[in-house]
Design an enzyme around this catalytic site. Sequence first.
Site: not given
Ligand SMILES: C[S@@+](CC[C@H](N)C(=O)[O-])C[C@H]1O[C@@H](n2cnc3c(N)ncnc32)[C@H](O)[C@@H]1O
Length: 206
Positions: A62, A112, A116
Amino acid sequence: MSENIVGVTPEFFILADLYKPFDLAELFKNENSVELEIGAGRGDFAVEYCADHPDVNLIAVERKLNYLKRGINKAKQRDLSNIRFMNVEVQHFLEEYIERESLQAAHIYFPDPWPKKKQKKRRIVQLQLIKMLSERIVSGGHLHLRTDHADYFEQMMAVMAEQDWFEVVETPEKVSRYKTGFERRFVADGLPIFYASYRRVSVKSA
Ligand SMILES: C[S@@+](CC[C@H](N)C(=O)[O-])C[C@H]1O[C@@H](n2cnc3c(N)ncnc32)[C@H](O)[C@@H]1O
């Protein structure tokens, strides 16, 4: 013989703690199979899954430290020894530190959505990441995807249709039983959740 991997705490690592070759058995102090959760958020899935499966080692990646700390605290409260939290960017971590055929499974839950049109290229489920995972997941190992976002799910399906490293399987109950933090909120809001799981097969052609 590798040097000891020393984290900020026994379960928490930042990029500066890592070195190559990165020895997973040394990281977990055992030879159990290793799974990876990408974008673990506040660690809800990771902690519950690891608590019920002490024979599974899980690396929870994360990039947001404030989220990761929540997971670390939950793992400490449960006294879990089979989970390691990495405050790293996943593509770099995979590319530089995870060797071929060294993972039993990867979990990507509610990445994420970047809704958009112009932002869609930032979505992490792209062929490049799936290829990287295909090289690192053992034959017979699994890839699990979840999202609440219909358009992203369509993109996931399109990416997976383009490749032949993974074949579709049903999501095992051993995995679907555990919900993520985002998932609980989406379910409470009555949103549909899309699940997809795959098994690593041998590559048919080079
Ligand atoms: C929408 S959240 C979902 C978190 C968790 N999986 C949940 O369902 O509760 C997506 C997470 O992916 C992390 N993230 C996105 N791109 C990432 C990357 N390239 N490397 C590590 N973490 C990443 C973001 O910081 C975010 O906390």
